[in-house]
Scaffold this motif. Structure first.
Motif, PDB file in Angstrom:
ATOM      1  N   VAL A 126       0.829  -1.200   0.000  1.00 34.83           N
ATOM      2  CA  VAL A 126       0.000   0.000   0.000  1.00 34.83           C
ATOM      3  C   VAL A 126       0.865   1.252   0.000  1.00 34.83           C
ATOM      4  O   VAL A 126       0.532   2.264  -0.633  1.00 34.83           O
ATOM      5  N   ASP A 127       2.004   1.215   0.677  1.00 35.14           N
ATOM      6  CA  ASP A 127       2.906   2.364   0.701  1.00 35.14           C
ATOM      7  C   ASP A 127       3.427   2.663  -0.702  1.00 35.14           C
ATOM      8  O   ASP A 127       3.491   3.832  -1.116  1.00 35.14           O
ATOM      9  N   VAL A 128       3.794   1.612  -1.450  1.00 35.27           N
ATOM     10  CA  VAL A 128       4.260   1.804  -2.829  1.00 35.27           C
ATOM     11  C   VAL A 128       3.146   2.380  -3.687  1.00 35.27           C
ATOM     12  O   VAL A 128       3.357   3.308  -4.486  1.00 35.27           O
ATOM     13  N   LEU A 129       1.943   1.847  -3.524  1.00 32.73           N
ATOM     14  CA  LEU A 129       0.811   2.354  -4.294  1.00 32.73           C
ATOM     15  C   LEU A 129       0.531   3.816  -3.961  1.00 32.73           C
ATOM     16  O   LEU A 129       0.208   4.618  -4.842  1.00 32.73           O
ATOM     17  N   ALA A 130       0.653   4.163  -2.688  1.00 34.50           N
ATOM     18  CA  ALA A 130       0.402   5.539  -2.271  1.00 34.50           C
ATOM     19  C   ALA A 130       1.424   6.492  -2.888  1.00 34.50           C
ATOM     20  O   ALA A 130       1.083   7.610  -3.322  1.00 34.50           O
ATOM     21  N   ARG A 131       2.711   6.079  -2.947  1.00 34.96           N
ATOM     22  CA  ARG A 131       3.730   6.940  -3.541  1.00 34.96           C
ATOM     23  C   ARG A 131       3.498   7.123  -5.039  1.00 34.96           C
ATOM     24  O   ARG A 131       3.689   8.206  -5.594  1.00 34.96           O
ATOM     25  N   ALA A 132       3.061   6.023  -5.694  1.00 34.96           N
ATOM     26  CA  ALA A 132       2.758   6.133  -7.122  1.00 34.96           C
ATOM     27  C   ALA A 132       1.548   7.026  -7.347  1.00 34.96           C
ATOM     28  O   ALA A 132       1.525   7.844  -8.290  1.00 34.96           O
ATOM     29  N   LEU A 133       0.549   6.910  -6.481  1.00 30.49           N
ATOM     30  CA  LEU A 133      -0.644   7.746  -6.599  1.00 30.49           C
ATOM     31  C   LEU A 133      -0.284   9.220  -6.462  1.00 30.49           C
ATOM     32  O   LEU A 133      -0.877  10.091  -7.117  1.00 30.49           O
ATOM     33  N   THR A 134       0.709   9.500  -5.649  1.00 30.83           N
ATOM     34  CA  THR A 134       1.141  10.886  -5.448  1.00 30.83           C
ATOM     35  C   THR A 134       1.848  11.440  -6.681  1.00 30.83           C
ATOM     36  O   THR A 134       1.685  12.615  -7.032  1.00 30.83           O
ATOM     37  N   ASN A 135       2.611  10.608  -7.366  1.00 28.53           N
ATOM     38  CA  ASN A 135       3.499  11.087  -8.425  1.00 28.53           C
ATOM     39  C   ASN A 135       3.022  10.806  -9.845  1.00 28.53           C
ATOM     40  O   ASN A 135       3.508  11.447 -10.782  1.00 28.53           O
ATOM     41  N   GLU A 136       2.107   9.853 -10.024  1.00 32.11           N
ATOM     42  CA  GLU A 136       1.684   9.481 -11.371  1.00 32.11           C
ATOM     43  C   GLU A 136       0.422  10.239 -11.780  1.00 32.11           C
ATOM     44  O   GLU A 136      -0.555  10.275 -11.043  1.00 32.11           O
ATOM     45  N   ARG A 137       0.459  10.818 -12.971  1.00 28.32           N
ATOM     46  CA  ARG A 137      -0.730  11.495 -13.492  1.00 28.32           C
ATOM     47  C   ARG A 137      -1.837  10.480 -13.777  1.00 28.32           C
ATOM     48  O   ARG A 137      -3.015  10.732 -13.512  1.00 28.32           O
ATOM     49  N   ASP A 138      -1.447   9.344 -14.357  1.00 30.94           N
ATOM     50  CA  ASP A 138      -2.413   8.296 -14.681  1.00 30.94           C
ATOM     51  C   ASP A 138      -2.091   7.083 -13.813  1.00 30.94           C
ATOM     52  O   ASP A 138      -1.382   6.172 -14.230  1.00 30.94           O
ATOM     53  N   PHE A 139      -2.606   7.096 -12.585  1.00 30.53           N
ATOM     54  CA  PHE A 139      -2.289   6.021 -11.644  1.00 30.53           C
ATOM     55  C   PHE A 139      -2.772   4.674 -12.150  1.00 30.53           C
ATOM     56  O   PHE A 139      -2.070   3.674 -12.061  1.00 30.53           O
ATOM     57  N   SER A 140      -3.994   4.629 -12.682  1.00 29.85           N
ATOM     58  CA  SER A 140      -4.526   3.350 -13.163  1.00 29.85           C
ATOM     59  C   SER A 140      -3.698   2.805 -14.318  1.00 29.85           C
ATOM     60  O   SER A 140      -3.454   1.596 -14.415  1.00 29.85           O
ATOM     61  N   GLY A 141      -3.230   3.719 -15.216  1.00 31.33           N
ATOM     62  CA  GLY A 141      -2.363   3.264 -16.301  1.00 31.33           C
ATOM     63  C   GLY A 141      -1.040   2.751 -15.783  1.00 31.33           C
ATOM     64  O   GLY A 141      -0.511   1.747 -16.277  1.00 31.33           O
TER      65      GLY A 141
END
Length: 352
Positions: A126-141
């Motif tokens: 979940v921590d990795v997902l949270a960091r990606a959610l913070t930095n990625e414009r297209d999180f689902s992609g």
């Protein structure tokens, strides 16, 4: 938060929302993230046909209530409810969740043989997902790309849902893996090297790796050679005792690489094989010996790492070598340098 309070909070939620959820026999089951409150009819095999949407309520220690629903059949729905408990715990805020409660990660609602114990990688994921959610414009992609990376490493998307192919979540994973129109990312080519600190202390001097199936196939094409069958039988006997390579607990890697100790007989036979391949090859560029075995060199640490793992597994009479992503990538690179295709893709085609 005790059982009575969890049920009371759910009753208040149902009344506030005007839901027709059955409230006569609410049950509360504890897990390490709080309480799972539900009406038994919602997860019963003999539920009435009119009960299309099933649901349970998850209640945290601070009173947060979340309703989880499913339109799937009872078996898939209960698996989804159990999985939702894990994510509910992992998404908890400060002070809501502790991995040291001694409780299971979800109550056993009948969707699995036993509750899944807490894993140390749940919150890390979940921590990795949270960091990606913070930095990625297209999180689902981004998430879909990472799943495709993992699928490519193992040889196909079916490996990602191999343990629960019919679950509700498996269908969502398959959706994220699509489309497969673009070229495969081949992440294994640039994956970091295996951490040698965790490898067995084994001397690989005098050992080689050979792809058993390719070796036997080549020998079968040399029927006119008197010793070809004897050599094939020798390799078959050793390969039968060799442990299998299993990547990330789900994918048997093919072709299978087998560790062999070099002997004078093997070296002499290999010299003869080189001469024979040079005489019989249709294309002068064909290099059958390169495809038949490889040995460790300072420039190629992948072979040394795989040999250390294989030799140690053989010495300990293991049937399976469970390897991680880095080792799987090394396996792929060795096959590529031997000029051999990764056969898992052929088996994946049966699932597409």
């Amino acid at each position: 938060m005790d059982k009575a309070r969890a049920i009371q909070l759910v009753l208040e939620r149902i009344r506030t929302d005007g839901d027709d959820y059955p409230t006569d026999d609410l049950t509360a089951a504890p897990f390490d993230g709080g309480w799972c409150v539900y009406a038994p009819v919602m997860i019963a095999d003999d539920a009435p046909d009119s009960l299309v949407t099933r649901s349970v309520f998850l209640v945290s220690g601070t009173g947060r209530v979340e309703q989880v629903t499913s339109d799937a059949p009872v078996a898939d729905a209960t698996l989804w409810f159990e999985e939702s408990c894990i994510w509910f715990s992992a998404s908890a805020g400060p002070g809501e969740w502790s991995p040291d409660t001694g409780l299971p990660s979800h109550p056993d609602l009948g969707g699995s043989s036993r509750p899944r114990p807490p894993a140390d990688y749940d919150r890390a994921a979940v921590d990795v997902l949270a960091r990606a959610l913070t930095n990625e414009r297209d999180f689902s992609g981004w998430l879909g790309d990472r799943l495709r990376d993992l699928a490519d490493l193992l040889g196909g998307g079916s490996r990602l849902v191999a343990r629960s192919p019919h679950g509700l979540a498996a269908g969502h994973v398959r959706e994220l893996l699509e489309p497969y129109d673009e070229e495969r990312p081949e992440v294994w080519r640039t994956w970091p090297r295996i951490d040698t600190a965790g490898l067995p202390e084994v001397d690989t001097t005098g050992w080689v790796l050979t792809p058993f199936a390719t070796m036997v196939q080549f020998l079968e094409e040399l029927e006119e050679q008197d010793d070809a069958q004897a050599v094939a039988d020798t390799f078959a006997e050793q390969a039968e005792r060799a442990p299998r390579w299993r990547a990330c607990g789900v994918a048997d890697l093919m072709p299978q690489l087998v560790a062999l100790r070099r002997t004078t007989w093997l070296d002499n036979w290999l010299d003869s094989l080189r001469e024979l391949s040079a005489e019989t090859a249709d294309d002068p560029a064909d290099d059958f010996p390169r495809m038949l075995m490889t040995e460790p060199t300072p420039e190629d640490p992948d072979v040394d790492a795989l040999l250390r793992i294989a030799i140690a597994a053989t010495q300990n009479n293991r049937e399976v070598m469970d390897i991680d992503a880095a080792t799987t990538a090394a396996y792929r690179r060795v096959l590529d340098r031997m000029g051999l295709p990764f056969e898992n893709y052929g088996y994946e085609a049966m699932f597409e």
